[in-house]
Enzyme design. Structure first.
Site, PDB file in Angstrom:
ATOM      1  N   TYR A  68      84.434 -23.810  -7.813  1.00  0.00           N
ATOM      2  CA  TYR A  68      83.733 -24.522  -8.877  1.00  0.00           C
ATOM      3  C   TYR A  68      84.387 -25.900  -8.909  1.00  0.00           C
ATOM      4  CZ  TYR A  68      82.032 -25.779 -13.504  1.00  0.00           C
ATOM      5  OH  TYR A  68      81.414 -26.421 -14.551  1.00  0.00           O
ATOM      6  N   THR A  69      83.639 -26.950  -8.501  1.00  0.00           N
ATOM      7  CA  THR A  69      84.272 -28.272  -8.308  1.00  0.00           C
ATOM      8  C   THR A  69      83.784 -29.344  -9.282  1.00  0.00           C
ATOM      9  OG1 THR A  69      82.611 -28.778  -6.630  1.00  0.00           O
ATOM     10  CG2 THR A  69      84.719 -27.916  -5.836  1.00  0.00           C
ATOM     11  N   LYS A  93      92.266 -23.978 -10.718  1.00  0.00           N
ATOM     12  CA  LYS A  93      92.698 -23.940  -9.312  1.00  0.00           C
ATOM     13  C   LYS A  93      94.156 -23.485  -9.215  1.00  0.00           C
ATOM     14  CE  LYS A  93      90.685 -25.130  -6.111  1.00  0.00           C
ATOM     15  NZ  LYS A  93      89.815 -24.387  -5.178  1.00  0.00           N
ATOM     16  N   GLY A 135      78.728 -26.296   0.859  1.00  0.00           N
ATOM     17  CA  GLY A 135      79.533 -27.395   0.305  1.00  0.00           C
ATOM     18  C   GLY A 135      80.071 -28.279   1.415  1.00  0.00           C
ATOM     19  N   GLN A 136      80.749 -29.348   1.013  1.00  0.00           N
ATOM     20  CA  GLN A 136      81.230 -30.345   1.984  1.00  0.00           C
ATOM     21  C   GLN A 136      82.195 -29.756   3.007  1.00  0.00           C
ATOM     22  OE1 GLN A 136      82.550 -34.253   0.487  1.00  0.00           O
ATOM     23  NE2 GLN A 136      83.151 -33.167  -1.345  1.00  0.00           N
ATOM     24  N   THR A 148      94.052 -28.155  -4.923  1.00  0.00           N
ATOM     25  CA  THR A 148      93.823 -29.553  -5.274  1.00  0.00           C
ATOM     26  C   THR A 148      95.066 -30.288  -5.770  1.00  0.00           C
ATOM     27  OG1 THR A 148      92.614 -30.927  -6.868  1.00  0.00           O
ATOM     28  CG2 THR A 148      93.080 -28.697  -7.550  1.00  0.00           C
ATOM     29  N   TYR A 163      89.609 -27.815 -14.637  1.00  0.00           N
ATOM     30  CA  TYR A 163      89.442 -27.576 -13.188  1.00  0.00           C
ATOM     31  C   TYR A 163      90.813 -27.381 -12.530  1.00  0.00           C
ATOM     32  CZ  TYR A 163      88.905 -28.913  -8.264  1.00  0.00           C
ATOM     33  OH  TYR A 163      88.976 -28.956  -6.897  1.00  0.00           O
ATOM     34  N   TRP A 194      90.783 -35.843  -3.027  1.00  0.00           N
ATOM     35  CA  TRP A 194      89.758 -36.877  -2.862  1.00  0.00           C
ATOM     36  C   TRP A 194      88.873 -36.581  -1.634  1.00  0.00           C
ATOM     37  CZ3 TRP A 194      91.854 -42.439  -4.183  1.00  0.00           C
ATOM     38  CH2 TRP A 194      92.614 -42.389  -5.351  1.00  0.00           C
ATOM     39  N   LEU A 200      80.587 -15.662  -6.012  1.00  0.00           N
ATOM     40  CA  LEU A 200      81.987 -15.515  -6.431  1.00  0.00           C
ATOM     41  C   LEU A 200      82.149 -15.440  -7.946  1.00  0.00           C
ATOM     42  CD1 LEU A 200      83.679 -17.906  -3.842  1.00  0.00           C
ATOM     43  CD2 LEU A 200      83.588 -15.410  -3.781  1.00  0.00           C
TER      44      LEU A 200
HETATM   45  N1  NAP Z   1      85.898 -32.430  -3.762  1.00  0.00           N
HETATM   46  C1  NAP Z   1      87.135 -32.884  -3.919  1.00  0.00           C
HETATM   47  O1  NAP Z   1      87.367 -34.082  -4.151  1.00  0.00           O
HETATM   48  C2  NAP Z   1      88.301 -31.940  -3.797  1.00  0.00           C
HETATM   49  C3  NAP Z   1      89.599 -32.444  -4.023  1.00  0.00           C
HETATM   50  C4  NAP Z   1      90.686 -31.571  -3.881  1.00  0.00           C
HETATM   51  C5  NAP Z   1      90.476 -30.259  -3.530  1.00  0.00           C
HETATM   52  N2  NAP Z   1      89.227 -29.793  -3.346  1.00  0.00           N
HETATM   53  C6  NAP Z   1      89.051 -28.380  -2.994  1.00  0.00           C
HETATM   54  O2  NAP Z   1      88.521 -28.338  -1.677  1.00  0.00           O
HETATM   55  C7  NAP Z   1      87.636 -27.212  -1.535  1.00  0.00           C
HETATM   56  C8  NAP Z   1      86.306 -27.663  -1.000  1.00  0.00           C
HETATM   57  O3  NAP Z   1      85.708 -28.577  -1.927  1.00  0.00           O
HETATM   58  P1  NAP Z   1      84.295 -29.244  -1.633  1.00  0.00           P
HETATM   59  O4  NAP Z   1      84.373 -30.647  -2.110  1.00  0.00           O
HETATM   60  O5  NAP Z   1      83.871 -28.960  -0.229  1.00  0.00           O
HETATM   61  O6  NAP Z   1      83.363 -28.433  -2.639  1.00  0.00           O
HETATM   62  P2  NAP Z   1      81.783 -28.545  -2.829  1.00  0.00           P
HETATM   63  O7  NAP Z   1      81.174 -29.523  -1.871  1.00  0.00           O
HETATM   64  O8  NAP Z   1      81.544 -28.737  -4.283  1.00  0.00           O
HETATM   65  O9  NAP Z   1      81.288 -27.093  -2.392  1.00  0.00           O
HETATM   66  C9  NAP Z   1      81.600 -25.994  -3.179  1.00  0.00           C
HETATM   67  C10 NAP Z   1      81.054 -24.771  -2.484  1.00  0.00           C
HETATM   68  O10 NAP Z   1      81.420 -23.647  -3.284  1.00  0.00           O
HETATM   69  C11 NAP Z   1      80.257 -22.865  -3.465  1.00  0.00           C
HETATM   70  N3  NAP Z   1      80.283 -22.131  -4.719  1.00  0.00           N
HETATM   71  C12 NAP Z   1      80.453 -22.616  -5.970  1.00  0.00           C
HETATM   72  N4  NAP Z   1      80.337 -21.611  -6.857  1.00  0.00           N
HETATM   73  C13 NAP Z   1      80.081 -20.489  -6.138  1.00  0.00           C
HETATM   74  C14 NAP Z   1      79.853 -19.144  -6.476  1.00  0.00           C
HETATM   75  N5  NAP Z   1      79.824 -18.730  -7.744  1.00  0.00           N
HETATM   76  N6  NAP Z   1      79.629 -18.252  -5.480  1.00  0.00           N
HETATM   77  C15 NAP Z   1      79.624 -18.631  -4.195  1.00  0.00           C
HETATM   78  N7  NAP Z   1      79.827 -19.902  -3.805  1.00  0.00           N
HETATM   79  C16 NAP Z   1      80.057 -20.803  -4.780  1.00  0.00           C
HETATM   80  C17 NAP Z   1      79.110 -23.861  -3.480  1.00  0.00           C
HETATM   81  O11 NAP Z   1      77.906 -23.174  -3.254  1.00  0.00           O
HETATM   82  P3  NAP Z   1      76.510 -23.640  -3.921  1.00  0.00           P
HETATM   83  O12 NAP Z   1      75.966 -24.675  -2.978  1.00  0.00           O
HETATM   84  O13 NAP Z   1      75.713 -22.392  -3.970  1.00  0.00           O
HETATM   85  O14 NAP Z   1      76.829 -24.209  -5.270  1.00  0.00           O
HETATM   86  C18 NAP Z   1      79.533 -24.757  -2.338  1.00  0.00           C
HETATM   87  O15 NAP Z   1      79.170 -24.191  -1.111  1.00  0.00           O
HETATM   88  C19 NAP Z   1      87.607 -26.553  -2.917  1.00  0.00           C
HETATM   89  O16 NAP Z   1      88.533 -25.523  -2.968  1.00  0.00           O
HETATM   90  C20 NAP Z   1      88.036 -27.658  -3.860  1.00  0.00           C
HETATM   91  O17 NAP Z   1      88.618 -27.136  -5.038  1.00  0.00           O
HETATM   92  C21 NAP Z   1      88.130 -30.601  -3.450  1.00  0.00           C
END
Ligand code: NAP
Length: 321
Positions: A60-61, A134, A10-11, A100, A130, A155, A36
């Site tokens: 799960y995003t 969280k 993921g990012q 989040t 979501y 964001w 997970l």
């Molecule tokens: N994106 C946003 O705008 C945002 C905003 C606020 C907070 N956050 C928080 O910041 C954190 C990082 O977000 P991100 O944007 O980097 O997320 P992301 O790019 O969607 O990446 C999510 C990661 O979680 C993994 N994942 C999902 N389900 C899984 C499972 N069942 N088992 C193992 N791995 C699993 C995914 O693996 P796969 O590649 O295998 O799916 C991926 O590596 C998260 O906690 C999110 O809630 C994000």
């Protein structure tokens, strides 16, 4: 220091893996090794791995899809962190987790300014599944009694994965006009900023422990002093429309987009309905983080420029090779 880092496809996980490579031994299980959503498999994996620290950016995003996949969202975002926390407690190690801005309902005054931002002690009232999943994850970690740092961010974007920045860069090449929501306020957070900032926190922990007499006691003391929930984004705030305008302007400046640039105009959220409701104001107050760790936070627009600049130099390098 052996660090178990989840979600590196993921990012944020990917940026953390890069930022932390010289901090210790980084174990980066992919989903095939550590799923997970397979709750029973988590504890045995951690017991066999025996890390000194767990960092969990995996989540799960899919905010809109979560409205339909509530059970899966809760399993990954709440039940799995609960097990990570329990195992961290059993091993006497710390857990760094990410949450989040969507834990808030956004009803705090939108006449934005620092005073209208949410502090860690404000009441959480998520508007969507979501956000609720969280929040349940945060609560489970705190309840477990493990040593923890929970960073609520917002964001999130990077040069990789699925995110708003990359969507706007793509649309800016395809369209002459973009209509973007201008009544949701918050702070864009690049993974470059987040991972470098979290690295500095971990270095503070490492430094304290290295200079201490007994490793276990001082690690525990560090966590006891610092653990908790912190808001972590760059400074300032914007809305999605203004964010898009800055993305396009800076991308053109760094040669990632060419002229003519698309016209970007604001629309209300009501003109862009989504399955999951989003908060109108999710600006986060970061004073607790700054006071605790003394790490300066950049303005969101500067962090955006750094991300685009690094994308531009990587593009230059890859065309030169
Ligand atoms: N994106 C946003 O705008 C945002 C905003 C606020 C907070 N956050 C928080 O910041 C954190 C990082 O977000 P991100 O944007 O980097 O997320 P992301 O790019 O969607 O990446 C999510 C990661 O979680 C993994 N994942 C999902 N389900 C899984 C499972 N069942 N088992 C193992 N791995 C699993 C995914 O693996 P796969 O590649 O295998 O799916 C991926 O590596 C998260 O906690 C999110 O809630 C994000």
């Amino acid at each position: 220091m052996k660090i178990l880092l989840t979600g590196t496809s993921g990012q944020l996980g990917r940026s953390l893996a890069k930022a932390l490579q010289d901090v210790g031994e980084i174990i980066t299980p992919q989903r095939a090794e550590l799923d997970l959503s397979d709750i029973a498999s988590i504890a045995p994996y951690i017991q066999q791995c025996k890390p000194d620290l767990i960092i969990n950016p995996a989540a799960y995003t899919a905010v809109d899809l979560a409205e339909k996949e509530s059970e899966l969202a809760f399993r990954v975002n709440a039940e799995a962190p609960a097990i990570l926390a329990q195992e961290a407690k059993n091993l006497g190690i710390g857990l760094i987790h990410f949450s989040t801005d969507y834990v808030f309902d956004g009803s705090k005054s939108i006449a934005v300014g620092e005073r209208a931002s949410y502090s860690e002690s404000d009441t959480c009232a998520p508007l969507n599944v979501y956000g609720a999943s969280k929040l349940a994850g945060e609560q489970a970690i705190v309840k477990s009694g493990c040593a923890h740092l929970i960073f609520r961010t917002s964001w999130v974007y990077s040069d990789f994965g699925k995110n708003f920045l990359l969507t706007i860069l793509r649309l800016a090449k395809e369209k002459t006009e973009l209509n973007i929501v201008n009544d949701q306020w918050g702070t864009p957070s690049s993974t470059l900023f987040l991972s470098e900032t979290v690295k500095q926190v971990i270095l503070q922990l490492k430094n304290d422990v290295t200079h201490a007499k007994t490793h276990a006691e001082t690690t525990a003391a560090w966590w006891q002093q610092h653990q908790g929930i912190y808001h972590l984004t760059p400074n300032g705030y914007t809305n999605w429309c203004e964010f898009s305008q800055r993305i396009v302007a800076h991308a053109a400046q760094f040669g990632l987009l060419s002229f003519p640039l698309p016209k970007i105009q604001g629309i209300p959220s009501s003109a862009y309905p989504t399955p999951a409701q989003r908060p109108k104001n999710s600006c986060l107050d970061k004073r607790k983080f700054s006071q605790e760790f003394g790490i300066p936070l950049p303005d969101w627009d500067l962090a955006l420029q750094s991300c685009l600049q690094s994308m531009a130099s990587e593009k230059l390098q890859s065309t030169a090779n």
